[in-house]
Scaffold this active site. Structure first.
Site, PDB file in Angstrom:
ATOM      1  N   LYS A 198      -0.274   4.664   4.684  1.00  0.00           N
ATOM      2  CA  LYS A 198      -1.133   3.703   5.380  1.00  0.00           C
ATOM      3  C   LYS A 198      -0.549   3.413   6.761  1.00  0.00           C
ATOM      4  O   LYS A 198       0.644   3.166   6.901  1.00  0.00           O
ATOM      5  CB  LYS A 198      -1.275   2.413   4.582  1.00  0.00           C
ATOM      6  CG  LYS A 198      -2.295   1.450   5.177  1.00  0.00           C
ATOM      7  CD  LYS A 198      -2.678   0.356   4.202  1.00  0.00           C
ATOM      8  CE  LYS A 198      -3.686  -0.603   4.799  1.00  0.00           C
ATOM      9  NZ  LYS A 198      -4.958   0.062   5.155  1.00  0.00           N
ATOM     10  N   HIS A 240       0.836  -1.197   0.000  1.00  0.00           N
ATOM     11  CA  HIS A 240       0.000   0.000   0.000  1.00  0.00           C
ATOM     12  C   HIS A 240       0.874   1.251   0.000  1.00  0.00           C
ATOM     13  O   HIS A 240       2.081   1.174   0.200  1.00  0.00           O
ATOM     14  CB  HIS A 240      -0.910   0.020   1.232  1.00  0.00           C
ATOM     15  CG  HIS A 240      -2.074  -0.906   1.135  1.00  0.00           C
ATOM     16  ND1 HIS A 240      -1.986  -2.247   1.441  1.00  0.00           N
ATOM     17  CD2 HIS A 240      -3.361  -0.689   0.743  1.00  0.00           C
ATOM     18  CE1 HIS A 240      -3.166  -2.806   1.255  1.00  0.00           C
ATOM     19  NE2 HIS A 240      -4.021  -1.895   0.838  1.00  0.00           N
TER      20      HIS A 240
END
Length: 242
Positions: free
Chosen positions: A135, A131
């Site tokens: 995140k 990600h």
């Protein structure tokens, strides 16, 4: 036409939701972020979609109960106490909580469960996810969702069989373990692969998210599906009919 309220409207997912709700022919009933009046938003909505933060979950559930409307929860990083609160709320209103609202990921989890159930414990399962650099939780909610699917397919509990954060002299891999690896960097919306590795063969089941709008589309579809249903805790599998 539904009136959908957005909890966490200032984030990237909140903005994507507003666009998808309009494209779907529904109306954004309003949006709030930290410190906003969630009860007031619930009172003017047909359903709530929550992509805020775990700390706000209890208040958001109470608002949905107070207004008697369904709520879709896409917030990740939830703990056992949050799931207990969701179970309690589901006795009063329809609730759908998931680590990923993507329809593609929902189908991927179904395939992972099927594969795990048909292959023996000598097939090792590893889940790799990547990600964007901002995140804050790892493994991702989606990775955990896929791990739970694998564990369910094998009839085991993920908590007793997960392996994370390997470093140094860890020893041999445990038979039946479900491993996790989390990568972070750039602007990646979401990449997930489930590797099933056997003797001299390997199966990889993957999903790539190219834009956050896929999560918004799934969340709106889930909200549509929940409206008018009886109280209970529902899943994305039920939305897709699988």
């Amino acid at each position: 036409m539904a009136l959908i309220g957005i909890v966490g409207n200032e984030g990237a997912m909140g903005q994507a939701l507003a666009e998808v709700i309009a494209e779907s022919g529904h109306t954004v009933a309003g949006g709030i972020d930290r410190g906003g009046d969630v009860a007031g938003l619930a009172d003017r909505s047909s359903a709530l979609v929550d992509f805020s933060a775990p700390a706000a979950l209890e208040a958001n559930l109470h608002a949905a109960i107070g207004a008697g409307i369904p709520i879709v929860i896409g917030t990740t990083g939830l703990e056992d106490r949050h799931h207990t609160a969701i179970d309690d709320a589901a006795r009063a209103v329809p609730v759908l909580q998931t680590g990923n609202t993507s329809l593609g990921v929902t189908l991927l989890a179904h395939l992972v469960r099927e594969a795990a159930s048909r292959l023996g414990p000598d097939w090792d399962i590893e889940i790799v996810e990547m990600h964007h650099r901002r995140k804050v939780d790892a493994p991702s909610g989606t990775a955990l969702l896929l791990g739970e699917a694998a564990a369910k397919g094998r009839g085991i509990t993920l908590a007793d069989h997960s392996e994370r954060g390997r470093d140094g002299h860890t020893g041999a891999r445990r038979e039946g373990a479900i491993g996790f690896a989390a990568l972070r960097g750039g602007t990646v919306a979401g990449e997930h692969s489930v590797v099933l590795a056997g003797e001299e063969e390997r199966i990889t089941l993957s999903h790539s998210a190219e834009n956050r709008s896929i999560f918004a589309r799934g969340a709106v579809r889930a909200a549509e599906w929940l409206i008018g249903r009886s109280a209970g805790r529902y899943t994305m599998d039920e939305v897709l009919g699988i």
